[in-house]
Write an enzyme that holds these catalytic residues in place. Structure first.
Site, mmCIF file in Angstrom:
data_model
loop_
_atom_site.group_PDB
_atom_site.id
_atom_site.type_symbol
_atom_site.label_atom_id
_atom_site.label_comp_id
_atom_site.label_asym_id
_atom_site.label_seq_id
_atom_site.Cartn_x
_atom_site.Cartn_y
_atom_site.Cartn_z
ATOM 1 N N GLY A 207 0.824 -1.211 0.000
ATOM 2 C CA GLY A 207 0.000 0.000 0.000
ATOM 3 C C GLY A 207 0.849 1.247 0.000
ATOM 4 O O GLY A 207 2.051 1.196 -0.264
ATOM 5 N N ASN A 208 0.224 2.366 0.276
ATOM 6 C CA ASN A 208 0.959 3.630 0.367
ATOM 7 C C ASN A 208 0.298 4.509 1.426
ATOM 8 O O ASN A 208 -0.739 4.156 1.979
ATOM 9 C CB ASN A 208 1.020 4.318 -1.005
ATOM 10 C CG ASN A 208 -0.369 4.609 -1.543
ATOM 11 O OD1 ASN A 208 -1.062 5.478 -1.040
ATOM 12 N ND2 ASN A 208 -0.790 3.853 -2.558
ATOM 13 N N TRP A 209 0.880 5.668 1.701
ATOM 14 C CA TRP A 209 0.447 6.502 2.830
ATOM 15 C C TRP A 209 -0.719 7.427 2.506
ATOM 16 O O TRP A 209 -1.131 8.211 3.363
ATOM 17 C CB TRP A 209 1.629 7.364 3.323
ATOM 18 C CG TRP A 209 2.722 6.600 3.963
ATOM 19 C CD1 TRP A 209 3.971 6.403 3.466
ATOM 20 C CD2 TRP A 209 2.695 5.931 5.231
ATOM 21 N NE1 TRP A 209 4.721 5.659 4.325
ATOM 22 C CE2 TRP A 209 3.959 5.354 5.436
ATOM 23 C CE3 TRP A 209 1.718 5.769 6.222
ATOM 24 C CZ2 TRP A 209 4.275 4.628 6.567
ATOM 25 C CZ3 TRP A 209 2.034 5.046 7.354
ATOM 26 C CH2 TRP A 209 3.299 4.487 7.510
ATOM 27 N N SER A 210 -1.235 7.388 1.299
ATOM 28 C CA SER A 210 -2.282 8.351 0.940
ATOM 29 C C SER A 210 -3.531 8.154 1.810
ATOM 30 O O SER A 210 -3.981 7.029 2.018
ATOM 31 C CB SER A 210 -2.652 8.197 -0.530
ATOM 32 O OG SER A 210 -3.653 9.123 -0.860
#
Ligand code: CTP
Length: 421
Positions: A207-210
């Site tokens: 995933g990512n931090w968005s």
């Protein structure tokens, strides 16, 4: 310009300072209706507010019922200022309660709302208050940080009402911004928000931090400007923006399907989501165990590039009608139209213009909003800054400020690119 201002007064000792704020507002020509909570009148009485504002003062919705004040006051206001905003008042506003005239007004107001908190440091710092403040801010209200200094008794700390002049200045800047122009009225807009997740096994993902904060700010501001808005939200934990259709997705491929389904007939598609470029080539049906063996590398495979797909389908239609037997290209073609405006976002650690221009060309979009990541900016923060590159060669820097302000500049740029009707 004479604005209609509602001055909400919470039940705090700092209510006496709101008299000074009221004077500043009325002396600059604004029409102010003071709406105290019932308990606020224990601190400063009705007579003072009525005399200083030249307007009647009521605290409940049962006076002047024929005029439906609990709806009308909020609907007709150009600005609502709440000073002092107590912990209790902000909690009730955040929960959407409407038991007195002030909270009902806050629920019906569609204009800017400014809260000037005042309370004891412990109350301000309590996670409940902080969560309520964060929620009010995410919904678009401006909550001023309280000043630090002497509190009611001998103690001092964070929690003092900001000086009336500072609240007044913040109020004027919100009034200057004015009501949003309905320049997206009748336009259909799709905004993607959040960050996709690609499953490795039933318990893990890439995933990512968005967090979706910027995408939701884009959605809220588009609604305020009259658009019909669909948000495709990937793993966003924020409350749904009012008046927006929200479709929830997890992975990049789900996002592709939802964006393409919503984009058919849309005037604008804004890809504010952080979409994973790759996913595990296969998802393990069971949890991957350590088993004492050396770790297996995870093989990756590429995800579809949603924006580049829409860009190339749109640009192909620009030249000749697209008649492609290939199912994927056919789907992209029916989701795009030659006059659709496409906007990409790029969160970068290297924001060089050359890199931005190359990405803009690769995606085939009209605008690429390039924002730096790091130093208190980017994921999950209330503020952002960016440079917007246009396919027509324009470069628009947006200074650091609330994500709402950035969103409004993006819509300004979009509006000039929409075909006239
Ligand atoms: N995007 C997309 N589909 C993808 C990847 C990205 O639609 N599979 C969109 C994003 O929503 C964003 C824009 O493309 O609007 C730029 O995303 P970014 O991740 O910066 O671009 P990449 O193509 O992934 O480039 P790189 O990772 O090499 O910087």
């Amino acid at each position: 310009m004479t604005a209609r201002v509602v001055l909400g007064v919470g039940a705090g000792i700092a209510a006496y300072k709101a008299c000074e704020l009221l004077r500043l507002l009325t002396e600059s020509g604004h029409q102010v209706r003071v709406v105290p909570t019932p308990d606020a009148l224990r601190f400063v009485g009705e007579v003072t507010w009525a005399a200083l504002s030249g307007q009647p003062v009521t605290t409940d919705a049962w006076t002047g019922v024929a005029e439906v004040p609990h709806v009308r006051l909020g609907q007709s206001a150009d600005l609502v200022v709440v000073a002092p905003a107590t912990a209790d008042l902000m909690a009730r506003a955040a929960a959407g309660m409407a038991g007195d005239l002030l909270t009902a007004t806050l629920l019906t107001a569609r204009c800017p709302v400014l809260y000037a908190p005042a309370m004891h440091t412990e109350m301000w710092e309590h996670p409940a208050t902080q969560a309520n403040v964060a929620l009010l801010r995410r919904r678009g209200a401006v909550v001023l940080p309280p000043a630090t200094g002497r509190l009611t008794g001998r103690d001092s700390g964070a929690g003092r009402l900001p000086e009336p002049a500072a609240i007044f200045a913040a109020a004027l800047s919100l009034l200057d911004r004015g009501p949003a122009a309905p320049d997206l009225a009748g336009r259909r807009v799709v905004v993607s928000a959040g960050g996709t997740r690609e499953e490795i096994d039933p318990v893990r993902f890439i995933g990512n931090w968005s967090t979706g904060t910027q995408g939701y700010a884009l959605a809220r501001t588009a609604v305020a400007r009259g658009a019909e808005v669909t948000v495709v939200a990937a793993n966003v934990a924020l409350p749904d923006p009012a008046g927006v259709k929200v479709t929830r997705v997890v992975s990049a491929r789900e996002m592709r399907d939802a964006v393409l389904a919503a984009a058919g007939g849309a005037d604008v598609v804004v890809m504010a989501a952080a979409v994973a470029d790759y996913r595990p080539a296969s998802r393990s049906p069971g949890k991957i165990k350590k088993d004492g063996r050396p770790p297996e590398p995870i093989a990756l495979t590429e995800n579809p590039d949603i924006l580049a797909g829409l860009g190339s389908a749109r640009n192909a239609q620009d030249r000749t009608p697209l008649q492609d037997p290939d199912a994927e290209r056919g789907r992209l073609a029916s989701s795009s139209s030659p006059r659709q405006v496409l906007v990409g976002f790029a969160a970068e650690t290297d924001t060089s213009p050359a890199g931005a221009r190359a990405k803009l060309a690769r995606k085939g979009c009209d605008l690429l909003v390039v924002n730096p990541v790091g130093a208190g900016l980017g994921f999950g923060t209330p503020d952002n800054e960016a440079v917007v590159y246009g396919s027509d060669g324009t470069v628009t820097p947006i200074p650091r400020g609330p994500k709402e302000a950035l969103a409004d500049v993006v819509w300004d740029l979009v509006v000039t690119r929409l075909p006239q009707r």
